[in-house]
Design an enzyme around this catalytic site. Structure first.
Site, PDB file in Angstrom:
ATOM      1  N   HIS A 120      -2.874   5.592  -7.803  1.00 38.65           N
ATOM      2  CA  HIS A 120      -4.032   4.912  -7.174  1.00 38.65           C
ATOM      3  C   HIS A 120      -3.951   5.119  -5.668  1.00 38.65           C
ATOM      4  O   HIS A 120      -3.124   4.513  -4.991  1.00 38.65           O
ATOM      5  CB  HIS A 120      -4.015   3.409  -7.497  1.00 38.65           C
ATOM      6  CG  HIS A 120      -5.225   2.672  -6.981  1.00 38.65           C
ATOM      7  ND1 HIS A 120      -5.917   1.761  -7.738  1.00 38.65           N
ATOM      8  CD2 HIS A 120      -5.854   2.699  -5.777  1.00 38.65           C
ATOM      9  CE1 HIS A 120      -6.921   1.268  -7.040  1.00 38.65           C
ATOM     10  NE2 HIS A 120      -6.908   1.823  -5.831  1.00 38.65           N
ATOM     11  N   HIS A 138      -6.266   6.107  -1.863  1.00 36.86           N
ATOM     12  CA  HIS A 138      -7.477   6.393  -1.075  1.00 36.86           C
ATOM     13  C   HIS A 138      -7.102   7.359   0.043  1.00 36.86           C
ATOM     14  O   HIS A 138      -6.324   6.997   0.933  1.00 36.86           O
ATOM     15  CB  HIS A 138      -8.047   5.111  -0.468  1.00 36.86           C
ATOM     16  CG  HIS A 138      -8.403   4.084  -1.499  1.00 36.86           C
ATOM     17  ND1 HIS A 138      -9.650   4.013  -2.080  1.00 36.86           N
ATOM     18  CD2 HIS A 138      -7.647   3.116  -2.099  1.00 36.86           C
ATOM     19  CE1 HIS A 138      -9.659   3.030  -2.974  1.00 36.86           C
ATOM     20  NE2 HIS A 138      -8.459   2.470  -3.015  1.00 36.86           N
ATOM     21  N   LEU A 139      -7.646   8.569  -0.014  1.00 34.06           N
ATOM     22  CA  LEU A 139      -7.353   9.556   1.036  1.00 34.06           C
ATOM     23  C   LEU A 139      -8.417   9.554   2.126  1.00 34.06           C
ATOM     24  O   LEU A 139      -8.185  10.093   3.209  1.00 34.06           O
ATOM     25  CB  LEU A 139      -7.253  10.962   0.438  1.00 34.06           C
ATOM     26  CG  LEU A 139      -6.039  11.242  -0.450  1.00 34.06           C
ATOM     27  CD1 LEU A 139      -6.177  12.593  -1.145  1.00 34.06           C
ATOM     28  CD2 LEU A 139      -4.745  11.204   0.362  1.00 34.06           C
ATOM     29  N   ARG A 140      -9.607   8.976   1.810  1.00 32.27           N
ATOM     30  CA  ARG A 140     -10.764   9.052   2.718  1.00 32.27           C
ATOM     31  C   ARG A 140     -11.205  10.504   2.889  1.00 32.27           C
ATOM     32  O   ARG A 140     -10.881  11.354   2.060  1.00 32.27           O
ATOM     33  CB  ARG A 140     -10.465   8.389   4.083  1.00 32.27           C
ATOM     34  CG  ARG A 140      -9.815   7.011   4.007  1.00 32.27           C
ATOM     35  CD  ARG A 140     -10.626   5.985   3.270  1.00 32.27           C
ATOM     36  NE  ARG A 140     -10.072   4.642   3.467  1.00 32.27           N
ATOM     37  CZ  ARG A 140     -10.257   3.647   2.622  1.00 32.27           C
ATOM     38  NH1 ARG A 140     -10.942   3.816   1.498  1.00 32.27           N
ATOM     39  NH2 ARG A 140      -9.753   2.455   2.871  1.00 32.27           N
ATOM     40  N   ASN A 144     -14.266   6.181  -3.670  1.00 31.55           N
ATOM     41  CA  ASN A 144     -15.155   5.284  -2.901  1.00 31.55           C
ATOM     42  C   ASN A 144     -15.362   5.770  -1.471  1.00 31.55           C
ATOM     43  O   ASN A 144     -15.041   5.081  -0.509  1.00 31.55           O
ATOM     44  CB  ASN A 144     -14.631   3.838  -2.932  1.00 31.55           C
ATOM     45  CG  ASN A 144     -13.248   3.677  -2.323  1.00 31.55           C
ATOM     46  OD1 ASN A 144     -12.428   4.600  -2.353  1.00 31.55           O
ATOM     47  ND2 ASN A 144     -12.967   2.511  -1.758  1.00 31.55           N
ATOM     48  N   LYS A 197     -14.011   5.687 -12.247  1.00 30.88           N
ATOM     49  CA  LYS A 197     -13.614   4.402 -11.657  1.00 30.88           C
ATOM     50  C   LYS A 197     -14.774   3.429 -11.676  1.00 30.88           C
ATOM     51  O   LYS A 197     -15.868   3.747 -11.232  1.00 30.88           O
ATOM     52  CB  LYS A 197     -13.163   4.648 -10.214  1.00 30.88           C
ATOM     53  CG  LYS A 197     -12.729   3.395  -9.453  1.00 30.88           C
ATOM     54  CD  LYS A 197     -11.388   2.884  -9.925  1.00 30.88           C
ATOM     55  CE  LYS A 197     -11.038   1.523  -9.348  1.00 30.88           C
ATOM     56  NZ  LYS A 197     -10.447   1.589  -8.035  1.00 30.88           N
ATOM     57  N   HIS A 210     -11.434  -1.714 -11.168  1.00 29.80           N
ATOM     58  CA  HIS A 210     -11.154  -2.747 -10.162  1.00 29.80           C
ATOM     59  C   HIS A 210     -11.581  -4.047 -10.828  1.00 29.80           C
ATOM     60  O   HIS A 210     -12.772  -4.322 -10.955  1.00 29.80           O
ATOM     61  CB  HIS A 210     -11.933  -2.490  -8.854  1.00 29.80           C
ATOM     62  CG  HIS A 210     -11.686  -3.545  -7.821  1.00 29.80           C
ATOM     63  ND1 HIS A 210     -11.011  -3.294  -6.643  1.00 29.80           N
ATOM     64  CD2 HIS A 210     -11.972  -4.863  -7.804  1.00 29.80           C
ATOM     65  CE1 HIS A 210     -10.911  -4.413  -5.946  1.00 29.80           C
ATOM     66  NE2 HIS A 210     -11.495  -5.386  -6.627  1.00 29.80           N
ATOM     67  N   HIS A 239      -4.356  -2.089  -9.658  1.00 33.68           N
ATOM     68  CA  HIS A 239      -3.758  -3.033  -8.689  1.00 33.68           C
ATOM     69  C   HIS A 239      -3.783  -4.486  -9.160  1.00 33.68           C
ATOM     70  O   HIS A 239      -4.423  -5.324  -8.552  1.00 33.68           O
ATOM     71  CB  HIS A 239      -4.382  -2.889  -7.301  1.00 33.68           C
ATOM     72  CG  HIS A 239      -5.898  -2.856  -7.236  1.00 33.68           C
ATOM     73  ND1 HIS A 239      -6.715  -3.663  -7.981  1.00 33.68           N
ATOM     74  CD2 HIS A 239      -6.723  -2.107  -6.465  1.00 33.68           C
ATOM     75  CE1 HIS A 239      -7.973  -3.408  -7.670  1.00 33.68           C
ATOM     76  NE2 HIS A 239      -8.008  -2.465  -6.755  1.00 33.68           N
ATOM     77  N   LEU A 241      -7.659  -6.115  -1.197  1.00 34.39           N
ATOM     78  CA  LEU A 241      -8.308  -6.671  -2.378  1.00 34.39           C
ATOM     79  C   LEU A 241      -7.760  -5.990  -3.623  1.00 34.39           C
ATOM     80  O   LEU A 241      -7.517  -4.780  -3.581  1.00 34.39           O
ATOM     81  CB  LEU A 241      -9.830  -6.462  -2.283  1.00 34.39           C
ATOM     82  CG  LEU A 241     -10.504  -7.355  -1.230  1.00 34.39           C
ATOM     83  CD1 LEU A 241     -11.928  -6.924  -0.993  1.00 34.39           C
ATOM     84  CD2 LEU A 241     -10.452  -8.828  -1.659  1.00 34.39           C
ATOM     85  N   ASP A 251      -2.371   2.127  -3.947  1.00 37.59           N
ATOM     86  CA  ASP A 251      -3.624   1.650  -3.355  1.00 37.59           C
ATOM     87  C   ASP A 251      -3.577   1.792  -1.834  1.00 37.59           C
ATOM     88  O   ASP A 251      -4.179   0.995  -1.120  1.00 37.59           O
ATOM     89  CB  ASP A 251      -3.903   0.198  -3.769  1.00 37.59           C
ATOM     90  CG  ASP A 251      -5.334  -0.218  -3.458  1.00 37.59           C
ATOM     91  OD1 ASP A 251      -6.191   0.662  -3.275  1.00 37.59           O
ATOM     92  OD2 ASP A 251      -5.574  -1.435  -3.385  1.00 37.59           O
ATOM     93  N   HIS A 306      -7.465   1.961   7.092  1.00 38.59           N
ATOM     94  CA  HIS A 306      -8.589   1.538   7.941  1.00 38.59           C
ATOM     95  C   HIS A 306      -8.041   1.565   9.368  1.00 38.59           C
ATOM     96  O   HIS A 306      -6.906   1.124   9.596  1.00 38.59           O
ATOM     97  CB  HIS A 306      -9.024   0.108   7.618  1.00 38.59           C
ATOM     98  CG  HIS A 306      -9.635  -0.059   6.251  1.00 38.59           C
ATOM     99  ND1 HIS A 306     -10.960   0.203   5.984  1.00 38.59           N
ATOM    100  CD2 HIS A 306      -9.093  -0.454   5.075  1.00 38.59           C
ATOM    101  CE1 HIS A 306     -11.210  -0.035   4.704  1.00 38.59           C
ATOM    102  NE2 HIS A 306     -10.092  -0.434   4.121  1.00 38.59           N
TER     103      HIS A 306
HETATM  104  N1  LIG Z   1      -7.642  -2.313  -1.946  1.00 37.27           N
HETATM  105  C1  LIG Z   1      -8.353  -2.529  -0.870  1.00 37.27           C
HETATM  106  O1  LIG Z   1      -8.213  -3.590  -0.251  1.00 37.27           O
HETATM  107  N2  LIG Z   1      -9.216  -1.610  -0.379  1.00 37.27           N
HETATM  108  C2  LIG Z   1      -9.572  -0.346  -0.966  1.00 37.27           C
HETATM  109  C3  LIG Z   1     -10.500  -0.473  -2.123  1.00 37.27           C
HETATM  110  C4  LIG Z   1      -9.890  -1.035  -3.396  1.00 37.27           C
HETATM  111  O2  LIG Z   1      -8.969  -0.437  -3.961  1.00 37.27           O
HETATM  112  O3  LIG Z   1     -10.322  -2.083  -3.867  1.00 37.27           O
HETATM  113  C5  LIG Z   1     -10.229   0.520   0.111  1.00 37.27           C
HETATM  114  O4  LIG Z   1     -10.806   1.555  -0.236  1.00 37.27           O
HETATM  115  O5  LIG Z   1     -10.161   0.171   1.293  1.00 37.27           O
HETATM  116 ZN   LIG Z   2      -7.869   1.035  -4.257  1.00 39.89          ZN
HETATM  117 ZN   LIG Z   3      -9.816  -1.834  -5.908  1.00 45.93          ZN
END
Ligand SMILES: NC(=O)N[C@@H](CC(=O)O)C(=O)O
Ligand SMILES: [Zn+2]
Ligand SMILES: [Zn+2]
Length: 347
Positions: A13, A15-17, A41, A98, A135, A173, A218, A246, A250
């Site tokens: 799990h 997020h690479l952006r 996302n 997802k 999620h 998560h 989250l 996860d 940011h």
């Molecule tokens: N986990 C988080 O708090 N943020 C994740 C999104 C997600 O996995 O819910 C994100 O993309 O910033």
């Molecule tokens: Zn996530």
């Molecule tokens: Zn999530």
């Protein structure tokens, strides 16, 4: 024990952006993981095969020279997603789709508002052998944020699992004893990822002595009894629970803000943080299953052939990292001392 060698781990799990920041995020993860489930996302979200293929190429282009990191791609489900989208995504190499309830988290505005409307899509996923990643939080305004995972289990997850017994589902998560119990009691087609922050912290670490925006993610951190339940299941060595950081970067200014973003950027120290927790639990012998075996087995993918060696050595996570776009970002657990460090990775 002073060194620990495990089969090369994967992150189920992540997020690479997108854009410039890929140079930072891909390198950080490729440092120790061979594969990662890449969350869709983005803005706009990855909703079709074409977007997915283009995004994968951008990730591959950002790999450090000579690194064989492999992104595993996922499709973002909306109320417009069709069975044909699933078939096309699968053909383009997607391993999963997802499901975010609309408004549940970062960049989820375009997501699903009528979960039941997706049942025909789940049907196709079940046929195609594509996993469903969830999620698991309701978003109803009247539901307290600390109860949203539990209510999701009762109102949604139980129903999906009963209706699609052959669909492989990852409860992403997880943060509560309720979710851990649910997964344990469910069939072998249901598993869960657990983040480092939910093993290391509880809501006191978010709120006592002042708000700690870098511990905000989250689903939100829960009370310590829930943290203890998650620690217990990973210590048990159950193959239903595996590593998913996860890691969700940011920029510092977006976290330290009157309306701070949710997400912890843990890729910088991911495997080390898990080793730290497993040592605290006196369960270092369980790290390899959690990090390198159970996820691949659940996804029906081969385990990695390389190894990763960690050495017991104290180091301090940096206070700040500068992103390729010049903006500072604060890594998760910044300023804290971690007892394990990656020494060598062979993939
Ligand atoms: N986990 C988080 O708090 N943020 C994740 C999104 C997600 O996995 O819910 C994100 O993309 O910033
Ligand atoms: Zn996530
Ligand atoms: Zn999530």
């Amino acid at each position: 024990m002073t060194t620990l060698t495990i089969q090369t781990p994967d992150d189920w799990h992540l997020h690479l952006r997108d854009g410039d920041i890929l140079a930072e995020t891909v390198a950080a993860t490729a440092r120790c993981f061979h594969r990662a489930i890449v969350m869709p996302n983005l803005m706009p979200p990855v909703t079709n095969a074409e977007m997915l293929t283009a995004y994968r190429q951008r990730i591959l282009n950002a790999r450090p020279q000579g690194n064989s990191f492999e992104p595993l791609m996922t499709l973002f489900l909306t109320n417009q997603t069709s069975g044909a989208d699933i078939v096309a995504a699968k053909a383009a190499g997607a391993v999963a789709a997802k499901m975010y309830p609309a408004g549940a988290t970062t960049n989820s505005a375009a997501a699903v508002s009528q979960l039941e409307a997706l049942y025909p899509v789940f049907e196709v996923m079940q046929e195609q052998g594509m996993l469903l990643l969830v999620h698991g939080e309701v978003t109803d305004h009247h539901i307290d944020i600390f109860d949203r995972e539990k209510v999701f289990i009762d109102q949604k997850m139980t129903q999906i699992v009963a209706r699609f017994p052959d669909l492989k589902i990852v409860f992403e998560h997880i943060t509560t004893a309720d979710a851990a119990q649910f997964v344990l009691a469910a069939s072998n087609n249901v598993a869960a990822t657990i983040t480092p922050q939910h093993l290391l912290l509880n809501r006191n670490d978010l709120l006592v002595g002042g708000v700690r925006p870098h511990n905000f993610c989250l689903p939100v951190l829960k009370r310590s009894t829930h943290q203890a339940a998650l620690r217990k299941v990973v210590k048990s060595g159950s193959s239903k629970f595996f590593l998913g950081t996860d890691s969700a970067p940011h920029a510092k200014e977006a976290k330290e803000n009157a309306c701070g973003c949710a997400g912890c950027y843990s890729a910088w120290s991911a495997i080390e943080l898990y080793a730290h927790v497993f040592e605290e639990l006196d369960a270092l012998d369980k790290l390899e299953g959690f990090a390198s075996h159970f996820g691949a087995d659940f996804y029906g993918l081969p385990r990695n052939s390389g190894t990763l060696t960690l050495v017991r050595e104290d180091w301090v996570i940096p206070a700040e990292i500068t992103l390729p776009n010049g903006k500072p970002i604060v890594p998760f657990f910044a300023g804290e001392t971690v007892h394990w460090k990656v020494q060598e990775a062979s993939k």
